[in-house]
Enzyme design. Structure first.
Site, mmCIF file in Angstrom:
data_model
loop_
_atom_site.group_PDB
_atom_site.id
_atom_site.type_symbol
_atom_site.label_atom_id
_atom_site.label_comp_id
_atom_site.label_asym_id
_atom_site.label_seq_id
_atom_site.Cartn_x
_atom_site.Cartn_y
_atom_site.Cartn_z
ATOM 1 N N LYS A 54 0.758 -1.299 -0.007
ATOM 2 C CA LYS A 54 -0.104 -0.022 -0.012
ATOM 3 C C LYS A 54 0.806 1.191 0.072
ATOM 4 O O LYS A 54 0.612 2.309 -0.710
ATOM 5 C CB LYS A 54 -0.944 0.026 1.367
ATOM 6 C CG LYS A 54 -2.009 -0.942 0.982
ATOM 7 C CD LYS A 54 -2.786 -1.287 2.485
ATOM 8 C CE LYS A 54 -3.899 -2.289 2.125
ATOM 9 N NZ LYS A 54 -4.408 -2.922 3.373
ATOM 10 N N GLN A 98 -4.392 -1.673 9.665
ATOM 11 C CA GLN A 98 -4.303 -3.080 9.087
ATOM 12 C C GLN A 98 -4.925 -3.957 10.194
ATOM 13 O O GLN A 98 -4.751 -4.273 11.250
ATOM 14 C CB GLN A 98 -2.937 -3.502 8.770
ATOM 15 C CG GLN A 98 -2.980 -4.601 8.037
ATOM 16 C CD GLN A 98 -3.272 -4.527 6.623
ATOM 17 O OE1 GLN A 98 -3.214 -3.581 6.075
ATOM 18 N NE2 GLN A 98 -4.112 -5.577 6.314
ATOM 19 N N ASP A 121 -10.697 3.379 4.417
ATOM 20 C CA ASP A 121 -10.903 1.975 4.142
ATOM 21 C C ASP A 121 -12.490 1.690 4.106
ATOM 22 O O ASP A 121 -12.995 0.772 3.964
ATOM 23 C CB ASP A 121 -10.287 1.265 5.516
ATOM 24 C CG ASP A 121 -9.632 0.142 4.940
ATOM 25 O OD1 ASP A 121 -9.510 -0.309 3.687
ATOM 26 O OD2 ASP A 121 -9.156 -0.821 5.872
#
Ligand SMILES: NC(=O)c1ccc[n+]([C@@H]2O[C@H](COP(=O)([O-])OP(=O)(O)OC[C@H]3O[C@@H](n4cnc5c(N)ncnc54)[C@H](OP(=O)(O)O)[C@@H]3O)[C@@H](O)[C@H]2O)c1
Length: 302
Positions: A54, A98, A121
């Site tokens: 990412k 994460q 997200d």
């Protein structure tokens, strides 16, 4: 006849070229460089690999990325404090924590601590609610958003089609169903969602114009479960033993590719399908967030 291969990699490259230009334009017009913070707790190798990918992709787009890595025994309060700091940081427009987090940390609490305006997200309950009610501004979760974008850009607009989604997770199946139902670009589909308690799955899957498999069940969707001429999107990412290969395993999807490729009109492969789209949508959401922040700053100065 063999199906057309829907290359997520090619679509992702096309979008990334557009994003690179828009990032440069935003910087020129407003002086704002989009900023993405990735937060990693613990030392799970797969999580490290995902976060690394990412950040690398962000850098290649001209997006500033800041990785915060914390030890596995980080107290929940410390992580919440860090998120609060990132919420207040004007250089950061997107925050990605994460998952999974270590078991002593309440994931829901951490996700709710992220300010919805930086929730790139798309997992904050505010984002989920706005998506489900098709109202207000929100960031769509990256994998479902990537699937929809890949369909549209490959010439398979879901509008008016019967889409059967296999899986009802909060990460993929449910938000995908919500996106497909929206009265907007990428929406207006007729949607059926299946799960592990669905009876006679094949009868349902054979009614799909577009079939999306997100079950995490290696090669479970066989040729006879697909209507001839359907479009098949394989989200599954499964490791199966393969003693003949160098690593001792291979990665495959939820779809038995060699069979389904002979039945479907089009199919996305694994790897090289949905995967590259997921990261691309994260970068797209970060740019959107930065552009909104820049517009707000202009509005406030007037
Ligand atoms: N490429 C990418 O970027 C990306 C991103 C995210 C996920 N993935 C992959 O996509 C897959 C799904 O991920 P996820 O996070 O959504 O998984 P998940 O949370 O495990 O959810 C799986 C879903 O599939 C359903 N299911 C399981 N077995 C089934 C069966 N035999 N028939 C019908 N439905 C069944 C489950 O039903 P119940 O609800 O009844 O248990 C559940 O709703 C995984 O392989 C994951 O690695 C890929």
């Amino acid at each position: 006849m063999s199906a057309k291969i829907i290359s997520g990699r090619a679509v992702a490259d096309e979008i990334r070229a557009e994003l690179r230009e828009r990032v440069a334009e935003l910087r020129e017009e407003s002086g704002v460089t989009p900023g993405l913070a990735t937060v990693l707790v613990g030392d799970d190798p797969a999580s490290h690999q995902y976060v690394g990918m990412k950040n690398k992709a962000a850098g290649a787009m001209g997006i500033h990325s800041r990785q915060v890595t914390l030890p596995a025994d980080t107290p929940e309060a410390e992580l919440l404090g860090l998120v609060a700091g990132l919420n207040a940081d004007p250089e950061i427009h997107g925050i990605l924590v994460q998952l999974p987090l270590p078991p002593h940390i309440d994931e829901g609490k951490v996700i709710e601590a992220i300010h919805p305006s930086k929730d790139v997200d798309g997992l904050h309950p505010m984002s989920v609610g706005r998506l489900a009610t098709d109202s207000g501004h929100f960031f769509a979760p990256c994998t479902p958003a990537g699937i929809v974008e890949m369909l549209i850009r490959s010439g398979f607009d879901p509008a008016g089609k019967h889409v059967v989604v296999l899986g009802r997770s909060n990460l993929v199946g449910r938000p995908l169903a919500s996106l497909l139902l929206r009265k907007d670009r990428g929406g207006n589909a007729t949607v059926t969602v299946c799960h592990s308690r669905t009876r006679d799955l094949g009868t349902v899957t054979r009614t799909a114009d577009i079939l999306v498999a997100a079950m995490g069940r290696a090669e479970a969707i066989t040729g006879h479960m697909v209507r001839p001429g359907a479009v098949v999107i394989d989200v599954g990412t499964n490791r199966v033993d393969d003693p003949g290969s160098e690593k001792g395993y291979r990665v495959c999807g939820d779809v038995l590719f060699d069979e389904v490729v002979e039945v479907a009109a089009a199919i996305s492969p694994v790897p090289g399908g949905v995967g590259p789209m997921t990261i691309t949508m994260l970068l797209s959401n970060t740019l959107k967030s930065a552009a909104l922040a820049a517009a707000d700053a202009v509005g406030a100065a007037r």
